[in-house]
Scaffold this active site. Structure first.
Site, PDB file in Angstrom:
ATOM      1  N   GLU A   1      65.146   0.884  29.532  1.00  8.42           N
ATOM      2  CA  GLU A   1      64.447   2.285  29.925  1.00  8.42           C
ATOM      3  C   GLU A   1      65.131   3.464  29.404  1.00  8.42           C
ATOM      4  O   GLU A   1      65.815   4.297  30.005  1.00  8.42           O
ATOM      5  CB  GLU A   1      64.721   2.437  31.609  1.00  8.42           C
ATOM      6  CG  GLU A   1      64.228   1.435  32.436  1.00  8.42           C
ATOM      7  CD  GLU A   1      64.697   1.462  33.884  1.00  8.42           C
ATOM      8  OE1 GLU A   1      65.256   2.476  34.193  1.00  8.42           O
ATOM      9  OE2 GLU A   1      64.586   0.613  34.725  1.00  8.42           O
ATOM     10  N   PRO A   2      64.901   3.564  28.105  1.00  4.24           N
ATOM     11  CA  PRO A   2      65.305   4.706  27.258  1.00  4.24           C
ATOM     12  C   PRO A   2      64.592   5.793  27.533  1.00  4.24           C
ATOM     13  O   PRO A   2      63.580   5.849  27.796  1.00  4.24           O
ATOM     14  CB  PRO A   2      65.062   4.246  25.653  1.00  4.24           C
ATOM     15  CG  PRO A   2      63.912   3.232  25.827  1.00  4.24           C
ATOM     16  CD  PRO A   2      63.819   2.483  27.225  1.00  4.24           C
TER      17      PRO A   2
ATOM     18  N   CYS B   1      73.345  36.315  35.057  1.00  2.49           N
ATOM     19  CA  CYS B   1      74.632  37.042  35.699  1.00  2.49           C
ATOM     20  C   CYS B   1      75.340  35.990  36.408  1.00  2.49           C
ATOM     21  O   CYS B   1      76.145  36.418  36.881  1.00  2.49           O
ATOM     22  CB  CYS B   1      73.971  37.958  36.595  1.00  2.49           C
ATOM     23  SG  CYS B   1      72.993  39.275  36.243  1.00  2.49           S
TER      24      CYS B   1
ATOM     25  N   TYR C   1      65.910  16.186  28.384  1.00  4.28           N
ATOM     26  CA  TYR C   1      66.567  16.982  29.556  1.00  4.28           C
ATOM     27  C   TYR C   1      66.644  18.392  29.255  1.00  4.28           C
ATOM     28  O   TYR C   1      67.933  18.877  29.599  1.00  4.28           O
ATOM     29  CB  TYR C   1      67.824  16.323  29.885  1.00  4.28           C
ATOM     30  CG  TYR C   1      67.687  14.732  30.161  1.00  4.28           C
ATOM     31  CD1 TYR C   1      67.098  14.250  31.416  1.00  4.28           C
ATOM     32  CD2 TYR C   1      68.082  13.702  29.292  1.00  4.28           C
ATOM     33  CE1 TYR C   1      66.962  13.040  31.821  1.00  4.28           C
ATOM     34  CE2 TYR C   1      67.836  12.345  29.587  1.00  4.28           C
ATOM     35  CZ  TYR C   1      67.417  12.032  31.022  1.00  4.28           C
ATOM     36  OH  TYR C   1      66.956  10.649  31.211  1.00  4.28           O
TER      37      TYR C   1
END
Length: 380
Positions: free
Chosen positions: A253-254, A325, A357
């Site tokens: 599952e790459p 911030c 990601y």
């Protein structure tokens, strides 16, 4: 060296930050993995790494399967042309009705790691094909997975038997060796343990899902797909020779390994500051940070290569920070970053290998900063 598709995107001025994405690179990375592991191994792309429809279409066109974790990801894959039979619901944390909803979309393959989930699957998707997720050592990974998911060996054996008793089809065992796993031996050790579990549960010809974690060379070289495939095949052959099982069907599952090199995140320098008495280095603030796509820099787990197009002079150390911030919005404080000494506000900065990601982790508007724009290469 970037692909022509990425270079073409970056050559056109546009507001930053944005992620330039070339699905053609993901396609080539998929082919390399398939070549290393052989046609007998089934590749399920981890959609969470980058759910961009153009990437999903490119991989579906190559015959890839998909690891999905939600109904939203299922819908994206089906819209991209995937066959529901090629989808596996890999998230064992499912709420009531989720498995049934997935099954209504045609999904019949599920991963589980608890007695509670086995019973829920039996009730919602009778006869479904299931793999039990095993907890394994993840030494060598940038982000360990130990604890949240996976069952210990004895429990995993019991779950496979429980699945059969509840009318499910126990297909095999899966594991995750940790994200950005750089040690082939870690996979080999996990394979040996997983096949021992399968054999104890009475599975003579199990599926063995190697999960994700396959690495990318961000700032240093990593072992290539061939080295990982050799380690895995050696462990499989040893298990068969030792009588643990008779034959094995491999899946993997790459996510990162397929799509990370397909992306470049372009940002703009907001300010370069000296902080006397606080840090001897310059502080460089970008218009992108932890909450606009760089979540994997938490703990400085992933060190993206950084370049400054148009600046060729001498470089010096700096701290890299994001625009919000929030005091935690510091990208690299310990990771060495050397940027041109004449760097100035308004310069663009590229973070490489950011296809995985980033856009999928970006917030929808923390501190008023909007989601990360994705620009896909022409023809995708």
């Amino acid at each position: 060296m970037l692909s022509p598709g990425l270079e073409s995107i970056l050559a056109r001025p546009r507001p930053t930050p944005f992620l330039a994405l070339d699905p053609g690179v993901a396609r080539e990375r998929y082919r390399a993995l398939r070549a290393a592991f052989g046609d007998a191994a089934r590749i399920l792309y981890a959609v969470k790494a980058c759910p961009e429809p153009a990437v999903l279409r490119a991989l579906a066109g190559e015959g890839a399967g998909f690891d999905v974790a939600s109904q939203g990801e299922i819908a994206l894959c089906l819209a991209a042309g995937a066959d529901p039979a090629d989808l596996q619901h890999g998230n064992p944390v499912r709420g009531p009705g989720a498995a049934g909803l997935a099954a209504a979309s045609g999904v019949r393959r599920f991963v589980t790691d608890s007695a509670e989930d086995v019973d829920a699957l039996a009730a919602e998707v009778p006869g479904a094909r299931v793999q039990v997720r095993l907890s394994v050592d993840d030494t060598g990974s940038a982000t360990p997975f130990h604890g949240k998911f996976g069952a210990l060996p004895g429990t995993a054996v019991a779950l496979l038997r429980r699945a059969a008793e509840r009318g499910l089809e126990p297909a095999g065992v899966t594991f995750h060796a940790g994200s950005q796993q750089t040690r082939p031996q870690t996979y080999a050790t996990a394979v040996a343990l997983a096949l021992a579990v399968a054999g104890r549960a009475g599975l003579r010809r199990p599926e063995l899902d190697l999960g994700g974690g396959w690495p990318v060379g961000y700032r240093s070289e990593v072992a290539g797909p061939g080295e990982f495939a050799t380690a895995v095949r050696g462990a499989v052959d040893a298990a068969i020779a030792g009588g643990a099982v008779e034959a094995v069907t491999l899946l993997l599952e790459p996510g990162r390994a397929v799509v990370a090199p397909a992306g470049v995140l372009r940002a703009t320098v907001l300010r370069v500051s000296r902080r006397p008495g606080i840090d001897h280095r310059r502080w460089v603030y970008l218009d992108v940070g932890r909450y606009q796509g760089l979540a994997e820099t938490e703990g400085e787990a992933i060190g993206y290569p950084v370049r400054v197009p148009g600046r060729t002079g001498a470089a010096g150390p700096c701290v890299l920070a994001g625009p919000t911030c929030d005091g935690d919005d510091v990208i690299y404080r310990r990771t060495p970053v050397a940027l041109p000494l004449d760097l100035a506000a308004g310069d663009v900065v590229d973070l490489l290998h950011t296809g995985a990601y980033t856009s999928s982790y970006a917030s929808v508007g923390f501190n008023g900063f909007g989601p990360l724009e994705v620009v896909v290469a022409d023809g995708a």
